[in-house]
Design an enzyme around this catalytic site. Sequence first.
Site, PDB file in Angstrom:
ATOM      1  N   GLU A 137     -34.764 -12.137  24.256  1.00 55.52           N
ATOM      2  CA  GLU A 137     -35.270 -11.572  25.505  1.00 55.52           C
ATOM      3  C   GLU A 137     -36.755 -11.949  25.640  1.00 55.52           C
ATOM      4  OE1 GLU A 137     -34.018  -9.724  28.329  1.00 55.52           O
ATOM      5  OE2 GLU A 137     -36.029 -10.439  28.758  1.00 55.52           O
ATOM      6  N   ASP A 151     -37.258 -17.646  25.150  1.00 51.34           N
ATOM      7  CA  ASP A 151     -36.097 -18.358  25.689  1.00 51.34           C
ATOM      8  C   ASP A 151     -35.085 -18.620  24.570  1.00 51.34           C
ATOM      9  OD1 ASP A 151     -34.384 -20.193  26.871  1.00 51.34           O
ATOM     10  OD2 ASP A 151     -35.991 -21.367  27.778  1.00 51.34           O
ATOM     11  N   THR A 166     -24.964  -0.979  30.562  1.00 50.15           N
ATOM     12  CA  THR A 166     -26.371  -1.365  30.461  1.00 50.15           C
ATOM     13  C   THR A 166     -27.109  -0.839  31.693  1.00 50.15           C
ATOM     14  OG1 THR A 166     -26.169  -3.440  31.675  1.00 50.15           O
ATOM     15  CG2 THR A 166     -25.735  -3.528  29.302  1.00 50.15           C
ATOM     16  N   GLU A 205     -26.952 -11.545  21.286  1.00 47.61           N
ATOM     17  CA  GLU A 205     -26.988 -11.055  22.671  1.00 47.61           C
ATOM     18  C   GLU A 205     -28.127 -11.768  23.392  1.00 47.61           C
ATOM     19  OE1 GLU A 205     -26.800  -6.817  23.486  1.00 47.61           O
ATOM     20  OE2 GLU A 205     -27.472  -7.157  25.560  1.00 47.61           O
ATOM     21  N   LYS A 217     -30.035 -17.847  45.136  1.00 48.00           N
ATOM     22  CA  LYS A 217     -30.210 -18.940  46.105  1.00 48.00           C
ATOM     23  C   LYS A 217     -29.562 -20.221  45.575  1.00 48.00           C
ATOM     24  CE  LYS A 217     -34.516 -17.215  47.931  1.00 48.00           C
ATOM     25  NZ  LYS A 217     -35.950 -17.181  47.733  1.00 48.00           N
ATOM     26  N   ASP A 267     -29.601 -13.184  34.758  1.00 54.85           N
ATOM     27  CA  ASP A 267     -30.282 -13.297  36.052  1.00 54.85           C
ATOM     28  C   ASP A 267     -29.397 -14.093  37.002  1.00 54.85           C
ATOM     29  OD1 ASP A 267     -32.625 -11.877  35.391  1.00 54.85           O
ATOM     30  OD2 ASP A 267     -33.425 -13.622  34.348  1.00 54.85           O
ATOM     31  N   ASP A 319     -22.288  -8.763  38.194  1.00 55.97           N
ATOM     32  CA  ASP A 319     -21.910  -8.000  39.395  1.00 55.97           C
ATOM     33  C   ASP A 319     -22.014  -8.888  40.635  1.00 55.97           C
ATOM     34  OD1 ASP A 319     -24.738  -7.965  38.717  1.00 55.97           O
ATOM     35  OD2 ASP A 319     -24.998  -6.896  40.607  1.00 55.97           O
ATOM     36  N   TYR A 328     -28.762  -2.513  33.825  1.00 53.48           N
ATOM     37  CA  TYR A 328     -28.509  -3.372  34.979  1.00 53.48           C
ATOM     38  C   TYR A 328     -27.146  -3.043  35.601  1.00 53.48           C
ATOM     39  CZ  TYR A 328     -28.545  -7.443  37.956  1.00 53.48           C
ATOM     40  OH  TYR A 328     -28.529  -8.259  39.055  1.00 53.48           O
ATOM     41  N   GLU A 329     -26.155  -2.772  34.749  1.00 56.05           N
ATOM     42  CA  GLU A 329     -24.829  -2.421  35.292  1.00 56.05           C
ATOM     43  C   GLU A 329     -24.925  -1.137  36.121  1.00 56.05           C
ATOM     44  OE1 GLU A 329     -21.530  -1.784  32.528  1.00 56.05           O
ATOM     45  OE2 GLU A 329     -20.413  -0.790  34.122  1.00 56.05           O
TER      46      GLU A 329
HETATM   47  C1  SAM Z   1     -30.672  -9.149  34.940  1.00 57.89           C
HETATM   48  S1  SAM Z   1     -31.360  -8.895  33.354  1.00 57.89           S
HETATM   49  C2  SAM Z   1     -30.054  -8.044  32.477  1.00 57.89           C
HETATM   50  C3  SAM Z   1     -30.552  -7.322  31.246  1.00 57.89           C
HETATM   51  C4  SAM Z   1     -29.480  -6.611  30.412  1.00 57.89           C
HETATM   52  N1  SAM Z   1     -28.534  -7.538  29.833  1.00 57.89           N
HETATM   53  C5  SAM Z   1     -28.770  -5.542  31.210  1.00 57.89           C
HETATM   54  O1  SAM Z   1     -27.543  -5.712  31.444  1.00 57.89           O
HETATM   55  O2  SAM Z   1     -29.401  -4.537  31.586  1.00 57.89           O
HETATM   56  C6  SAM Z   1     -31.288 -10.535  32.625  1.00 57.89           C
HETATM   57  C7  SAM Z   1     -32.191 -10.675  31.414  1.00 57.89           C
HETATM   58  O3  SAM Z   1     -32.050 -11.983  30.860  1.00 57.89           O
HETATM   59  C8  SAM Z   1     -33.310 -12.394  30.366  1.00 57.89           C
HETATM   60  N2  SAM Z   1     -33.312 -13.861  30.269  1.00 57.89           N
HETATM   61  C9  SAM Z   1     -33.380 -14.734  31.301  1.00 57.89           C
HETATM   62  N3  SAM Z   1     -33.391 -16.001  30.852  1.00 57.89           N
HETATM   63  C10 SAM Z   1     -33.333 -15.933  29.502  1.00 57.89           C
HETATM   64  C11 SAM Z   1     -33.328 -16.917  28.471  1.00 57.89           C
HETATM   65  N4  SAM Z   1     -33.418 -18.223  28.760  1.00 57.89           N
HETATM   66  N5  SAM Z   1     -33.276 -16.505  27.184  1.00 57.89           N
HETATM   67  C12 SAM Z   1     -33.188 -15.175  26.899  1.00 57.89           C
HETATM   68  N6  SAM Z   1     -33.188 -14.203  27.841  1.00 57.89           N
HETATM   69  C13 SAM Z   1     -33.265 -14.571  29.126  1.00 57.89           C
HETATM   70  C14 SAM Z   1     -34.300 -11.841  31.408  1.00 57.89           C
HETATM   71  O4  SAM Z   1     -35.623 -11.725  30.919  1.00 57.89           O
HETATM   72  C15 SAM Z   1     -33.673 -10.496  31.758  1.00 57.89           C
HETATM   73  O5  SAM Z   1     -34.197  -9.442  30.984  1.00 57.89           O
END
Ligand code: SAM
Length: 236
Positions: free
Chosen positions: A88, A115, A211, A63, A141, A137, A173, A213-214
């Site tokens: 994460e 990352d 989740t 994930e 933009k 994310d 979304d 975020y959803e």
């Molecule tokens: C908008 S949040 C969604 C979190 C979760 N999946 C949810 O649905 O609630 C996106 C997540 O992706 C992580 N993320 C962004 N770039 C990443 C990367 N290169 N590797 C791992 N995670 C990353 C961010 O830190 C953030 O917590």
Amino acid sequence: MNDSGPATGSDRRLYGRRKGHDLSARRQVLVDSVLPGLRPRIDAQGGVDLKGPQAGRDRLWLEIGFGAGEHLAWQAARHRDVTILGAEPFLNGVASLLAHLDDTKLDNVRIIDNDVRPYLEALPAASLERIMVLFPDPWPKARHHKRRIVNPWSADRFCDLLIDGGELRLATDIMDYARWMMAAVWPHPDLVWTAQRPGDWRDRPADWPETRYEAKARAAGRPPVFLTFRRKPRTG
Ligand SMILES: C[S@@+](CC[C@H](N)C(=O)[O-])C[C@H]1O[C@@H](n2cnc3c(N)ncnc32)[C@H](O)[C@@H]1O
């Protein structure tokens, strides 16, 4: 830092904050004492050492961007025969997942608190049964679109890492990102979109909990889409 072209390897930072508010004493202890034992390592040969007893588990899921970890912990509790690798970089999210694991005593989770991209290059081909990227994310933009983690480069990596018949689950979304995902993944010759009818992408599958975020997206009036792709069998 190079900022032209789509995100490929670790050439560009794709995520936002690494840390939010201070951690509670319990969560800080979990980060200091438990996290090191759950971190996979990229070894000298460039492979990934998942560490820890696999206890006969050879099924592996990934994930990406697990946020607060509630979806990952839910899946891990229901699939004890699968090792779930979560990536994460946001420390507070990692600490939240560690607290879930501590509460439930799950031992089938490994955590990349960084990352994911170096791991997309280091994990062995055909090693993952499922890859999940839920609400990545959105980088709304236009000049930031190239930071989106789902792109033609990652579609190729996902395809290489998935076993034959393996599953790629995407959700967003943001309709512009949904179109972007389809443009990046749908044309891939080795991936098939599984949807047969609108409900297949409008409704969250039953084995996929909401989740954080959803929930926020729905509250803000942005119903998500759920895109599931299957990896075609390798030939030859
Ligand atoms: C908008 S949040 C969604 C979190 C979760 N999946 C949810 O649905 O609630 C996106 C997540 O992706 C992580 N993320 C962004 N770039 C990443 C990367 N290169 N590797 C791992 N995670 C990353 C961010 O830190 C953030 O917590």
